[in-house]
Design a protein around this motif. Sequence first.
Motif, PDB file in Angstrom:
ATOM      1  N   SER A   1      31.242  36.140  45.237  1.00  0.00           N
ATOM      2  CA  SER A   1      31.168  34.708  44.986  1.00  0.00           C
ATOM      3  C   SER A   1      32.292  34.300  44.031  1.00  0.00           C
ATOM      4  N   LYS A   2      32.512  33.010  43.918  1.00  0.00           N
ATOM      5  CA  LYS A   2      33.558  32.507  43.040  1.00  0.00           C
ATOM      6  C   LYS A   2      33.308  32.912  41.599  1.00  0.00           C
ATOM      7  N   ASP A   3      32.046  32.895  41.174  1.00  0.00           N
ATOM      8  CA  ASP A   3      31.712  33.266  39.799  1.00  0.00           C
ATOM      9  C   ASP A   3      31.877  34.758  39.553  1.00  0.00           C
ATOM     10  N   GLU A   4      31.692  35.564  40.588  1.00  0.00           N
ATOM     11  CA  GLU A   4      31.819  37.018  40.452  1.00  0.00           C
ATOM     12  C   GLU A   4      33.272  37.479  40.467  1.00  0.00           C
ATOM     13  N   ARG A   5      34.110  36.711  41.111  1.00  0.00           N
ATOM     14  CA  ARG A   5      35.489  37.139  41.354  1.00  0.00           C
ATOM     15  C   ARG A   5      36.295  37.214  40.065  1.00  0.00           C
ATOM     16  N   VAL A   6      36.941  38.352  39.870  1.00  0.00           N
ATOM     17  CA  VAL A   6      37.874  38.537  38.754  1.00  0.00           C
ATOM     18  C   VAL A   6      39.277  38.428  39.331  1.00  0.00           C
ATOM     19  N   THR A   7      39.930  37.315  39.078  1.00  0.00           N
ATOM     20  CA  THR A   7      41.240  37.087  39.693  1.00  0.00           C
ATOM     21  C   THR A   7      42.234  36.530  38.683  1.00  0.00           C
ATOM     22  N   ALA A   8      43.492  36.877  38.890  1.00  0.00           N
ATOM     23  CA  ALA A   8      44.576  36.413  38.020  1.00  0.00           C
ATOM     24  C   ALA A   8      45.286  35.193  38.579  1.00  0.00           C
ATOM     25  N   LYS A   9      44.829  34.680  39.688  1.00  0.00           N
ATOM     26  CA  LYS A   9      45.520  33.581  40.361  1.00  0.00           C
ATOM     27  C   LYS A   9      45.723  32.383  39.437  1.00  0.00           C
ATOM     28  N   GLY A  10      46.994  32.006  39.252  1.00  0.00           N
ATOM     29  CA  GLY A  10      47.340  30.853  38.458  1.00  0.00           C
ATOM     30  C   GLY A  10      47.124  31.014  36.960  1.00  0.00           C
ATOM     31  N   LYS A  11      46.918  32.233  36.480  1.00  0.00           N
ATOM     32  CA  LYS A  11      46.587  32.445  35.073  1.00  0.00           C
ATOM     33  C   LYS A  11      47.679  33.209  34.327  1.00  0.00           C
ATOM     34  N   ASP A  12      47.718  32.973  33.012  1.00  0.00           N
ATOM     35  CA  ASP A  12      48.492  33.831  32.133  1.00  0.00           C
ATOM     36  C   ASP A  12      47.615  35.033  31.807  1.00  0.00           C
ATOM     37  N   VAL A  13      48.130  36.223  32.072  1.00  0.00           N
ATOM     38  CA  VAL A  13      47.332  37.445  31.963  1.00  0.00           C
ATOM     39  C   VAL A  13      47.844  38.301  30.811  1.00  0.00           C
ATOM     40  N   LEU A  14      46.917  38.846  30.038  1.00  0.00           N
ATOM     41  CA  LEU A  14      47.254  39.787  28.982  1.00  0.00           C
ATOM     42  C   LEU A  14      46.569  41.104  29.272  1.00  0.00           C
ATOM     43  N   VAL A  15      47.357  42.165  29.376  1.00  0.00           N
ATOM     44  CA  VAL A  15      46.838  43.508  29.587  1.00  0.00           C
ATOM     45  C   VAL A  15      46.920  44.256  28.269  1.00  0.00           C
ATOM     46  N   ILE A  16      45.793  44.756  27.790  1.00  0.00           N
ATOM     47  CA  ILE A  16      45.760  45.500  26.532  1.00  0.00           C
ATOM     48  C   ILE A  16      45.635  46.979  26.852  1.00  0.00           C
ATOM     49  N   GLY A  17      46.701  47.717  26.620  1.00  0.00           N
ATOM     50  CA  GLY A  17      46.761  49.134  26.966  1.00  0.00           C
ATOM     51  C   GLY A  17      48.022  49.430  27.744  1.00  0.00           C
ATOM     52  N   GLY A  18      48.778  50.445  27.308  1.00  0.00           N
ATOM     53  CA  GLY A  18      50.100  50.683  27.885  1.00  0.00           C
ATOM     54  C   GLY A  18      50.193  51.813  28.880  1.00  0.00           C
TER      55      GLY A  18
END
Length: 469
Positions: free
Chosen positions: A290-307
């Motif tokens: 569902s839309k609420d379940e979906r984890v998506t980066a579409k159109g977002k500024d994304v921060l990844v913590i961990g190299g």
Amino acid sequence: MGNPKAFLEIHRQEAGYRPIHDRIHDFGEVEQTLSTRERKLQASRCMDCGVPFCHWACPLGNKAPEWNDALYKGDFELAYQLLNTTNPFPEFTGRICPALCEKACVLNRFNHEPTTNREDEAAITEMAFQEGFIQPKTDIVRNGKKVAVIGAGPAGLAAANDLNHMGYTVTVFEKNEAAGGLLRYGIPNFKLNKAVIDRRIALLEQEGIEFKYGVSLPLTPSKGSGDTDAQQLPLFLERAGGEAFDAIVIASGTPTARDLKAPGRELKGVHFALDMLSQQNRVLAGMEFSKDERVTAKGKDVLVIGGGDTGSDCIGTAHRQGCKSVTQIEIMPKPVEGPEDPQNPWPEWPRTLKTTSSHEEGCTRRWNINTLEFLGKDGKLTGVKVQEIDWKPNPEGGRPIMVEKGKPEIIKAELVLLAMGFLKPEHPAYGNNVFVCGDAANGASLVVRAMASGRQTAQKVNSFLSAKM
């Protein structure tokens, strides 16, 4: 060694990646392949060293000089047979292994152009499947003993494969809907097409291994029960499998991701890396969310913590989902740039700066950054407050001391992905017929190390049960 001068005359040639403008629009594998002629030339560069450090560095003990020589001579069937004596699933490692063997190659010390072992083993295995050299074993003689394997990741599959070939009747229990573990649910399709896993699982099933999916085993005590894991496990397996097992192999991996308990952690938009990676792989397999379940980066500024590699996989996935931007931060210092690491000289693995195909697709990378707080509005993430830090030697020895440097700043983000590794599982005292392997025993590590642990554990199981026959 067919051409003793090849390493002097032929330079290292990698297959490379598909063009960025092409690959970021799909989840197809990014790595390309060389022609058969070019692949043979690359294999010819192997010098058949008197002391093969590649063999020493590989957790599986792969005999690269032998199968590279067969590849150079065009005998793909022999090359695969030699490769398969030590590596049960070279189609996996040929795609995703960091190639410890190549860093230990004498040519890496000589001119930083090691033999292309990883690509060579992938090419050998694909040719073997294509030409029908890989067929299910139909002559396995059963010994009457039954073994349960908990977890269908690389360690569990390697243990199950070896035990099955030894004559044991093997049942693999997997909590997910399909086999592969992190191969299927952690590693993106652009690095490992899941059809490659399906092909191998089908072969294992044809050879007699039974897989039971959607089975969550009681590796923690039941609520309100005084029973320990060690007491529950055999009984549960007997009920799930309909029969008692003579030995049990636990290869359940490291299911608990390392969390970051900073203020604002509860905001919508802060997720573990595998929340995104596993869901995206399931979407590609046809599962709907569902839309609420979906984890998506579409159109977002994304921060990844961990190299690490998981963080890199998040970057590549974010691009393919249509992110606005990606930033990756790491609390530790920036690794050494260049081919050599003074702290870990050849033939040890050099801890140098690694730039992956995902990094090439666009990413701001920063080191020595500590996360202070997740910021939000109306329950939704809007940014992350971070602090540049430095590391000072500890006068008492041990872990260096973290000190602040400069002023805190805010990184804009609507999606944060925590890719800081996994916690090593703790196990109770099991019975003497229960064996733990892979990440479940050693903590999160490489797929090739998990496979090696699975094979070693299969030998331990065999020694234990053989003494009782």
